[in-house]
Design a protein around this motif. Structure first.
Motif, PDB file in Angstrom:
ATOM      1  N   ASP A 244       0.824  -1.217   0.000  1.00 34.74           N
ATOM      2  CA  ASP A 244       0.000   0.000   0.000  1.00 34.74           C
ATOM      3  C   ASP A 244       0.855   1.263   0.000  1.00 34.74           C
ATOM      4  OD1 ASP A 244      -2.138  -1.643  -0.015  1.00 34.74           O
ATOM      5  OD2 ASP A 244      -2.597  -1.445   2.120  1.00 34.74           O
ATOM      6  N   GLU A 245       1.927   1.244   0.797  1.00 27.90           N
ATOM      7  CA  GLU A 245       2.760   2.452   0.886  1.00 27.90           C
ATOM      8  C   GLU A 245       3.482   2.738  -0.423  1.00 27.90           C
ATOM      9  OE1 GLU A 245       4.490   2.615   5.362  1.00 27.90           O
ATOM     10  OE2 GLU A 245       4.890   0.794   4.223  1.00 27.90           O
ATOM     11  N   VAL A 246       3.972   1.700  -1.069  1.00 34.47           N
ATOM     12  CA  VAL A 246       4.704   1.919  -2.318  1.00 34.47           C
ATOM     13  C   VAL A 246       3.725   2.339  -3.421  1.00 34.47           C
ATOM     14  CG1 VAL A 246       6.326   0.971  -4.001  1.00 34.47           C
ATOM     15  CG2 VAL A 246       6.527   0.319  -1.612  1.00 34.47           C
ATOM     16  N   VAL A 247       2.541   1.722  -3.453  1.00 33.52           N
ATOM     17  CA  VAL A 247       1.529   2.132  -4.444  1.00 33.52           C
ATOM     18  C   VAL A 247       1.195   3.609  -4.250  1.00 33.52           C
ATOM     19  CG1 VAL A 247      -0.902   1.863  -5.119  1.00 33.52           C
ATOM     20  CG2 VAL A 247       0.551  -0.152  -4.853  1.00 33.52           C
ATOM     21  N   GLU A 248       1.086   4.030  -3.008  1.00 32.84           N
ATOM     22  CA  GLU A 248       0.740   5.435  -2.739  1.00 32.84           C
ATOM     23  C   GLU A 248       1.823   6.373  -3.295  1.00 32.84           C
ATOM     24  OE1 GLU A 248      -0.488   6.109   1.328  1.00 32.84           O
ATOM     25  OE2 GLU A 248      -0.065   8.259   1.101  1.00 32.84           O
ATOM     26  N   LEU A 249       3.092   6.017  -3.066  1.00 34.07           N
ATOM     27  CA  LEU A 249       4.188   6.842  -3.611  1.00 34.07           C
ATOM     28  C   LEU A 249       4.092   6.923  -5.139  1.00 34.07           C
ATOM     29  CD1 LEU A 249       7.324   5.559  -1.607  1.00 34.07           C
ATOM     30  CD2 LEU A 249       6.183   7.772  -1.351  1.00 34.07           C
ATOM     31  N   ILE A 250       3.793   5.795  -5.758  1.00 30.91           N
ATOM     32  CA  ILE A 250       3.735   5.734  -7.225  1.00 30.91           C
ATOM     33  C   ILE A 250       2.569   6.577  -7.742  1.00 30.91           C
ATOM     34  CG2 ILE A 250       3.288   4.175  -9.179  1.00 30.91           C
ATOM     35  CD1 ILE A 250       4.747   1.979  -7.443  1.00 30.91           C
ATOM     36  N   GLU A 251       1.407   6.422  -7.096  1.00 27.00           N
ATOM     37  CA  GLU A 251       0.222   7.162  -7.573  1.00 27.00           C
ATOM     38  C   GLU A 251       0.371   8.655  -7.313  1.00 27.00           C
ATOM     39  OE1 GLU A 251      -3.083   4.998  -5.915  1.00 27.00           O
ATOM     40  OE2 GLU A 251      -2.984   3.509  -7.556  1.00 27.00           O
ATOM     41  N   ASN A 252       0.990   9.021  -6.198  1.00 24.78           N
ATOM     42  CA  ASN A 252       1.209  10.446  -5.912  1.00 24.78           C
ATOM     43  C   ASN A 252       2.133  11.080  -6.944  1.00 24.78           C
ATOM     44  OD1 ASN A 252      -0.436  10.362  -3.726  1.00 24.78           O
ATOM     45  ND2 ASN A 252       1.203  10.241  -2.200  1.00 24.78           N
ATOM     46  N   ALA A 253       2.988  10.252  -7.561  1.00 24.44           N
ATOM     47  CA  ALA A 253       3.898  10.773  -8.592  1.00 24.44           C
ATOM     48  C   ALA A 253       3.220  10.774  -9.963  1.00 24.44           C
ATOM     49  CB  ALA A 253       5.171   9.938  -8.627  1.00 24.44           C
ATOM     50  N   GLY A 254       1.939  10.361 -10.027  1.00 25.39           N
ATOM     51  CA  GLY A 254       1.182  10.447 -11.282  1.00 25.39           C
ATOM     52  C   GLY A 254       1.284   9.214 -12.169  1.00 25.39           C
ATOM     53  N   PHE A 255       1.740   8.089 -11.619  1.00 25.26           N
ATOM     54  CA  PHE A 255       1.856   6.853 -12.402  1.00 25.26           C
ATOM     55  C   PHE A 255       0.769   5.851 -11.984  1.00 25.26           C
ATOM     56  CE2 PHE A 255       6.182   8.573 -12.483  1.00 25.26           C
ATOM     57  CZ  PHE A 255       6.514   8.424 -13.822  1.00 25.26           C
ATOM     58  N   ILE A 256       0.613   4.829 -12.827  1.00 24.55           N
ATOM     59  CA  ILE A 256      -0.314   3.728 -12.513  1.00 24.55           C
ATOM     60  C   ILE A 256       0.512   2.532 -12.039  1.00 24.55           C
ATOM     61  CG2 ILE A 256      -1.948   2.074 -13.525  1.00 24.55           C
ATOM     62  CD1 ILE A 256      -2.603   4.262 -15.593  1.00 24.55           C
ATOM     63  N   ALA A 257       0.073   1.881 -10.972  1.00 25.76           N
ATOM     64  CA  ALA A 257       0.808   0.728 -10.425  1.00 25.76           C
ATOM     65  C   ALA A 257      -0.056  -0.529 -10.503  1.00 25.76           C
ATOM     66  CB  ALA A 257       1.181   0.998  -8.976  1.00 25.76           C
ATOM     67  N   THR A 258       0.557  -1.640 -10.953  1.00 26.54           N
ATOM     68  CA  THR A 258      -0.129  -2.937 -10.974  1.00 26.54           C
ATOM     69  C   THR A 258       0.767  -3.933 -10.248  1.00 26.54           C
ATOM     70  OG1 THR A 258      -0.747  -2.362 -13.230  1.00 26.54           O
ATOM     71  CG2 THR A 258      -1.276  -4.586 -12.510  1.00 26.54           C
ATOM     72  N   ALA A 259       0.188  -4.690  -9.316  1.00 31.74           N
ATOM     73  CA  ALA A 259       1.005  -5.623  -8.536  1.00 31.74           C
ATOM     74  C   ALA A 259       1.077  -6.994  -9.214  1.00 31.74           C
ATOM     75  CB  ALA A 259       0.421  -5.782  -7.143  1.00 31.74           C
ATOM     76  N   ILE A 271       4.395  -3.036 -11.219  1.00 35.70           N
ATOM     77  CA  ILE A 271       4.642  -2.582 -12.589  1.00 35.70           C
ATOM     78  C   ILE A 271       4.119  -1.155 -12.677  1.00 35.70           C
ATOM     79  CG2 ILE A 271       4.160  -3.045 -15.034  1.00 35.70           C
ATOM     80  CD1 ILE A 271       3.436  -5.991 -13.799  1.00 35.70           C
ATOM     81  N   ILE A 272       5.000  -0.243 -13.060  1.00 35.11           N
ATOM     82  CA  ILE A 272       4.679   1.184 -13.026  1.00 35.11           C
ATOM     83  C   ILE A 272       4.666   1.721 -14.445  1.00 35.11           C
ATOM     84  CG2 ILE A 272       5.413   3.426 -12.118  1.00 35.11           C
ATOM     85  CD1 ILE A 272       7.081   1.844 -10.038  1.00 35.11           C
ATOM     86  N   ARG A 273       3.550   2.342 -14.819  1.00 33.11           N
ATOM     87  CA  ARG A 273       3.451   2.899 -16.179  1.00 33.11           C
ATOM     88  C   ARG A 273       2.870   4.296 -16.104  1.00 33.11           C
ATOM     89  NH1 ARG A 273       2.693  -1.864 -20.408  1.00 33.11           N
ATOM     90  NH2 ARG A 273       3.886  -0.287 -21.508  1.00 33.11           N
ATOM     91  N   ALA A 274       3.114   5.075 -17.163  1.00 32.61           N
ATOM     92  CA  ALA A 274       2.520   6.407 -17.232  1.00 32.61           C
ATOM     93  C   ALA A 274       1.016   6.281 -17.441  1.00 32.61           C
ATOM     94  CB  ALA A 274       3.156   7.181 -18.386  1.00 32.61           C
ATOM     95  N   LYS A 275       0.289   7.282 -16.983  1.00 31.44           N
ATOM     96  CA  LYS A 275      -1.183   7.282 -17.172  1.00 31.44           C
ATOM     97  C   LYS A 275      -1.548   7.438 -18.639  1.00 31.44           C
ATOM     98  CE  LYS A 275      -3.209   8.483 -12.822  1.00 31.44           C
ATOM     99  NZ  LYS A 275      -3.140   9.539 -11.832  1.00 31.44           N
TER     100      LYS A 275
END
Ligand code: GLN
Length: 275
Positions: A244-259, A271-275
């Motif tokens: 949850d914490e890492v997803v939050e960092l990723i989403e706050n930076a404007g990216f999409i995260a998939t576990a 997996i981190i990708r641009a929106k």
């Protein structure tokens, strides 16, 4: 003594030292001491204790088997190991599976980056799967970068890989289609509670993720907008309980995260990708 006797003796000593799979490790240690393989070990019928005593003493002191043997398998490839780097873990193979699932056409991946490359296991396994790619591996430790370079040469990837010493992305310019990292993610206060093999032998710099375990993710995620090529993906490993914490960092930076889960079913890679 005969092989069976030696295996029983070594396994008993390993069990007494708290090692979990003593018979399996006894066979591996004996084969290494005799400079043979499993079949060769069975064929020995006169094993002198003096031959295996030094290796056994090291393992009884809870030195990791991979440091004693000087190598470890990862993704079916053999990596030289040293105390300058973390030992490759099967869990980290999840990142390679995730990369292959993210990019079904492997020839489209041209530039791969591995941040905190250690032995080079992630980068070199990825180069094995993405045949058109060139790989860059970065490590803060010059000894780690040198070991990764050695592994690249041994595995035949010298022409497709370069290794740099630097802090995360500081030494880099340009963009990458695939960015991999298994950063240090253990909260500093938890290092003391790790098993002796890890705590006493593996480099703290490869494990220590700062006060909350997330320092490396902050550094990497901050660098991603400049590093990630259009349609690229970054794939990061993380520890149990950190999703949850890492997803939050990723989403706050404007990216999409998939576990993505490891073989034990634990979410292990994002997996981190641009929106
Ligand atoms: N990338 C290397 C590995 O996965 C090293 C990781 C690290 O040192 N944290 O083994």
């Amino acid at each position: 003594m005969k092989t069976a006797e030696a295996v029983t003796l070594v396994a008993a000593r390993l069990a007494a030292a708290g090692i979990e799979e003593p018979r399996r490790e006894a066979r591996i240690l004996l084969a290494a001491a005799l400079q043979t393989d499993a079949a060769g070990l069975l064929a020995c019928d006169d094993i002198d204790e003096a031959i295996f005593a030094p290796l056994l003493a090291r393992r009884e002191a809870r030195e990791p088997l991979a440091y004693i043997l000087g190598q470890r398998e990862f993704w079916g490839l053999t990596f030289a190991t040293s105390t300058a780097t973390l030992i490759p873990r099967p869990d980290s193979e999840t990142l390679i599976e995730a990369a292959m699932a993210t990019f079904p056409d492997p020839r489209k991946i041209r530039r791969i980056l591995d941040l905190g490359t250690g032995t080079g296991c992630l980068l070199l396994a990825a180069l094995h799967e993405f045949p058109e790619a060139f790989g860059t591996g970065v490590d803060l430790s010059p000894a780690a970068a040198a070991l990764a370079q050695t592994n690249a040469a041994r595995l035949g990837f010298s022409q497709r890989a370069a290794f740099l010493t630097g802090s995360w992305a500081d030494a880099l310019c340009g963009q990458f289609d695939l960015i991999l990292s298994n950063p240090p993610y253990i909260p500093a206060a938890d290092l003391i509670g790790l098993m002796p093999e890890v705590k006493n032998y593996e480099p703290a710099s490869a494990l220590d993720g700062g006060a909350d375990g997330l320092a490396a993710y902050r550094a990497i995620i901050t660098a991603l907008p400049a590093l990630l090529a259009p349609n690229g993906a970054a794939i990061l490993e993380f520890g149990i309980g950190q999703l949850d914490e890492v997803v939050e960092l990723i989403e706050n930076a404007g990216f999409i995260a998939t576990a993505r889960a490891d073989l034990a079913g634990h979410p292990r890679a994002l997996i981190i990708r641009a929106k």
